[in-house]
Enzyme design. Structure first.
Site, PDB file in Angstrom:
ATOM      1  N   PRO A 128      11.722  15.628  -5.685  1.00 23.87           N
ATOM      2  CA  PRO A 128      11.855  15.554  -4.222  1.00 23.87           C
ATOM      3  C   PRO A 128      10.923  16.540  -3.506  1.00 23.87           C
ATOM      4  O   PRO A 128      10.351  16.224  -2.465  1.00 23.87           O
ATOM      5  CB  PRO A 128      13.326  15.908  -3.980  1.00 23.87           C
ATOM      6  CG  PRO A 128      14.025  15.541  -5.248  1.00 23.87           C
ATOM      7  CD  PRO A 128      13.032  15.745  -6.356  1.00 23.87           C
ATOM      8  N   ALA A 130       8.250  18.092  -5.085  1.00 26.86           N
ATOM      9  CA  ALA A 130       6.981  18.232  -5.820  1.00 26.86           C
ATOM     10  C   ALA A 130       6.399  16.851  -6.091  1.00 26.86           C
ATOM     11  O   ALA A 130       6.717  16.215  -7.099  1.00 26.86           O
ATOM     12  CB  ALA A 130       7.197  18.998  -7.122  1.00 26.86           C
ATOM     13  N   GLY A 131       5.593  16.372  -5.146  1.00 24.81           N
ATOM     14  CA  GLY A 131       4.976  15.052  -5.271  1.00 24.81           C
ATOM     15  C   GLY A 131       3.511  15.209  -5.624  1.00 24.81           C
ATOM     16  O   GLY A 131       3.144  15.380  -6.797  1.00 24.81           O
ATOM     17  N   SER A 132       2.650  15.220  -4.586  1.00 30.04           N
ATOM     18  CA  SER A 132       1.218  15.449  -4.843  1.00 30.04           C
ATOM     19  C   SER A 132       1.031  16.780  -5.566  1.00 30.04           C
ATOM     20  O   SER A 132       0.173  16.916  -6.439  1.00 30.04           O
ATOM     21  CB  SER A 132       0.448  15.482  -3.510  1.00 30.04           C
ATOM     22  OG  SER A 132       0.590  14.262  -2.845  1.00 30.04           O
ATOM     23  N   ARG A 268      -5.117 -25.571   5.967  1.00 30.77           N
ATOM     24  CA  ARG A 268      -4.714 -25.443   7.374  1.00 30.77           C
ATOM     25  C   ARG A 268      -5.788 -26.005   8.308  1.00 30.77           C
ATOM     26  O   ARG A 268      -6.959 -25.607   8.228  1.00 30.77           O
ATOM     27  CB  ARG A 268      -4.484 -23.958   7.683  1.00 30.77           C
ATOM     28  CG  ARG A 268      -4.161 -23.652   9.128  1.00 30.77           C
ATOM     29  CD  ARG A 268      -2.800 -24.159   9.501  1.00 30.77           C
ATOM     30  NE  ARG A 268      -2.422 -23.741  10.852  1.00 30.77           N
ATOM     31  CZ  ARG A 268      -1.372 -24.238  11.491  1.00 30.77           C
ATOM     32  NH1 ARG A 268      -0.599 -25.155  10.922  1.00 30.77           N
ATOM     33  NH2 ARG A 268      -1.085 -23.808  12.702  1.00 30.77           N
ATOM     34  N   HIS A 338      -3.492 -16.474   7.270  1.00 26.04           N
ATOM     35  CA  HIS A 338      -2.304 -17.322   7.378  1.00 26.04           C
ATOM     36  C   HIS A 338      -1.762 -17.399   8.811  1.00 26.04           C
ATOM     37  O   HIS A 338      -0.818 -18.167   9.068  1.00 26.04           O
ATOM     38  CB  HIS A 338      -1.182 -16.804   6.464  1.00 26.04           C
ATOM     39  CG  HIS A 338      -1.334 -17.180   5.025  1.00 26.04           C
ATOM     40  ND1 HIS A 338      -2.251 -16.591   4.186  1.00 26.04           N
ATOM     41  CD2 HIS A 338      -0.673 -18.094   4.262  1.00 26.04           C
ATOM     42  CE1 HIS A 338      -2.146 -17.117   2.975  1.00 26.04           C
ATOM     43  NE2 HIS A 338      -1.204 -18.033   2.998  1.00 26.04           N
ATOM     44  N   GLU A 363       1.006   7.364  -8.519  1.00 19.52           N
ATOM     45  CA  GLU A 363       0.103   8.062  -9.455  1.00 19.52           C
ATOM     46  C   GLU A 363      -1.006   8.810  -8.723  1.00 19.52           C
ATOM     47  O   GLU A 363      -2.151   8.857  -9.168  1.00 19.52           O
ATOM     48  CB  GLU A 363      -0.450   7.099 -10.512  1.00 19.52           C
ATOM     49  CG  GLU A 363       0.675   6.582 -11.392  1.00 19.52           C
ATOM     50  CD  GLU A 363       0.239   6.046 -12.727  1.00 19.52           C
ATOM     51  OE1 GLU A 363      -0.764   6.502 -13.269  1.00 19.52           O
ATOM     52  OE2 GLU A 363       0.936   5.145 -13.235  1.00 19.52           O
ATOM     53  N   SER A 366      -4.246   8.246  -2.149  1.00 23.70           N
ATOM     54  CA  SER A 366      -5.703   8.134  -1.949  1.00 23.70           C
ATOM     55  C   SER A 366      -6.308   9.490  -1.609  1.00 23.70           C
ATOM     56  O   SER A 366      -7.422   9.816  -2.045  1.00 23.70           O
ATOM     57  CB  SER A 366      -6.005   7.144  -0.819  1.00 23.70           C
ATOM     58  OG  SER A 366      -5.785   5.826  -1.261  1.00 23.70           O
ATOM     59  N   GLU A 367      -5.555  10.288  -0.849  1.00 21.98           N
ATOM     60  CA  GLU A 367      -6.071  11.620  -0.486  1.00 21.98           C
ATOM     61  C   GLU A 367      -6.253  12.466  -1.759  1.00 21.98           C
ATOM     62  O   GLU A 367      -7.264  13.149  -1.925  1.00 21.98           O
ATOM     63  CB  GLU A 367      -5.103  12.329   0.479  1.00 21.98           C
ATOM     64  CG  GLU A 367      -5.031  11.723   1.884  1.00 21.98           C
ATOM     65  CD  GLU A 367      -4.207  10.427   1.949  1.00 21.98           C
ATOM     66  OE1 GLU A 367      -3.470  10.124   0.995  1.00 21.98           O
ATOM     67  OE2 GLU A 367      -4.323   9.720   2.969  1.00 21.98           O
TER      68      GLU A 367
END
Ligand SMILES: Cc1cc2nc3c(=O)[nH]c(=O)nc-3n(C[C@H](O)[C@H](O)[C@H](O)COP(=O)(O)OP(=O)(O)OC[C@H]3O[C@@H](n4cnc5c(N)ncnc54)[C@H](O)[C@@H]3O)c2cc1C
Length: 380
Positions: A128, A130-132, A268, A338, A363, A366-367
């Site tokens: 929670p 500790a991500g990046s 279409r 569409h 994983e 992008s940063e």
């Protein structure tokens, strides 16, 4: 340079496509709406050898390479990204980590059933807080006699609920920073190890994403994976491979969205002609096709380098960054082609639009990929 696919690779592509069309396509929306994790489908993929793609046959795997692996993930994701991410997390994260850094006993005990698809693998790094900054792991492991005692919580673990075997990173020496985090192999049913909340997600809703909790969880010493204190360092190497599979997930979904847009544009009719005859629509299709092809080339190059045993930190991040962002652009244009029907659940466009977003987040966002690429460029 040889850009042709081998006969063997084309055959694998054909088998996976046939499986995805026959066993997955009809259920995609139902699984998505009900958030059903199709365990049986995973087991069937195990029978085909797709849950131990690059594991050698002596450990129960298919003995293929990364090139085949990205093709498998791409073909599954073309029909349903939820299956693609499941296969990716199982192969390159959990199974790959134990195979790369485990000892012979661990390979026999854990890799074997994972590679055969008898067991489902999970890999828990993110927390929670500790991500990046995954090096900021707060889950702790303390030695008590012959066991490690784990306490803490992981979030967003793919197969957090359904996983039988989970590789989890925990701090074993706080003073050593990134060199004080170790990896452990946990098994379903260990006292003090259990799944928490299953996430209700924007996309990839048929994949299982859950919190994982450790409460005084006793893990035998022999389940320490790799060298003590090397868990985080090894995890980064595992991600070098994992990011290639997220690139493949992105390309597969982008391909699915592109094909849906192409098909719709030919059907279409407005102003008395198929909308595919309008140059504005043609340019969208041309951009989609071109960007997917470029992403595929980057991804296959990174996969090929993995197969040669080369370091792919920059190439994996480049492939993941570019393919993820291409998938988001392609899915966006698919909805646009569409028109209003792109907003409606009877058409596949809206699901691709929701699902692809994971590719710029999971994983490593992008940063973070840009940070990794910049670091590698500046280092060389
Ligand atoms: C469906 C799904 C499946 C997942 N599966 C797994 C799994 O199996 N195992 C696992 O361990 N994890 C898994 N994850 C977690 C995923 O890897 C993380 O969500 C991701 O790494 C980002 O971490 P965060 O969510 O904490 O975002 P944060 O790190 O809080 O980032 C928030 C924002 O800040 C930006 N940011 C953060 N730091 C920097 C910086 N230094 N410079 C610039 N920008 C920055 C980020 O790019 C992002 O835009 C999964 C996530 C999802 C959504």
């Amino acid at each position: 340079m040889d850009f042709t696919f081998s006969e063997e690779l084309l055959e694998i592509k054909r088998i996976v496509r046939e499986f995805a069309e026959k066993e997955i396509r009809a259920h995609v929306m139902e699984w998505d709406e009900n958030q059903t994790f199709p365990l049986d489908v995973l087991k069937d993929l195990g029978q085909l050898g797709f849950l131990g793609v690059f594991i050698p046959p002596e450990y129960g795997g298919a003995g293929l390479g990364y090139t085949e692996y990205v093709t498998i993930v791409e073909e599954l994701s073309r029909v349903d990204g939820s299956i693609g991410i499941s296969v990716a997390a199982h192969n390159s994260l959990c199974t790959g980590h134990i195979y790369k850094f485990g000892n012979e006993d661990q390979r026999r005990r854990f890799v074997m059933p994972l590679a055969k698809g008898e067991k489902i693998g999970a890999w828990s790094l993110t927390e929670p807080e500790a991500g990046s900054d995954a090096g900021g792991t707060q889950t702790v492991a303390r030695l008590d006699g012959d066991d490690w005692i784990l306490n803490g919580q992981k979030t967003f673990t793919t197969h957090g609920t359904y996983g039988d075997i989970c590789v989890a990173m925990a701090v074993t020496d706080k003073s050593a920073g990134h060199h004080g985090i170790s990896a452990f192999i946990l098994e379903k049913g260990m006292p003090g190890f259990f799944p928490g909340k299953k996430e209700n997600k924007l996309g990839l809703r048929a994949s299982d994403t859950s919190t994982v909790i450790f409460e005084d969880c006793r893990v035998p010493k022999e389940n320490l994976l790799g060298e003590l204190g090397n868990g985080f360092i090894d995890a980064l190497k595992v991600l070098d491979g994992g990011r290639i599979s997220i690139a493949a997930l992105a390309i597969g979904m982008a391909q699915g969205a592109y094909e849906a847009a192409l098909h719709y544009a030919k059907q279409r009719r407005q102003f008395g002609k198929a909308i595919a005859e309008f140059q504005a629509i043609q340019f969208k299709l041309a951009d989609m096709a071109t960007e997917i092809e470029a992403a595929r080339l980057l991804t296959h190059r990174a996969a090929w380098m993995q197969d040669q045993g080369m370091q792919t930190t920059a190439q994996s991040s480049m492939a993941k960054l570019y393919a993820g962002e291409v998938a988001v652009r392609v899915a966006n244009e698919c909805v646009q082609v569409h028109g209003g029907y792109g907003f409606i659940k009877e058409y596949p466009a809206e699901k691709f639009y929701r699902d692809v977003k994971l590719c710029t987040i999971g994983e490593g966002t992008s940063e973070i990929q840009r940070l990794v690429i910049a670091r590698e460029i500046l280092r060389s």
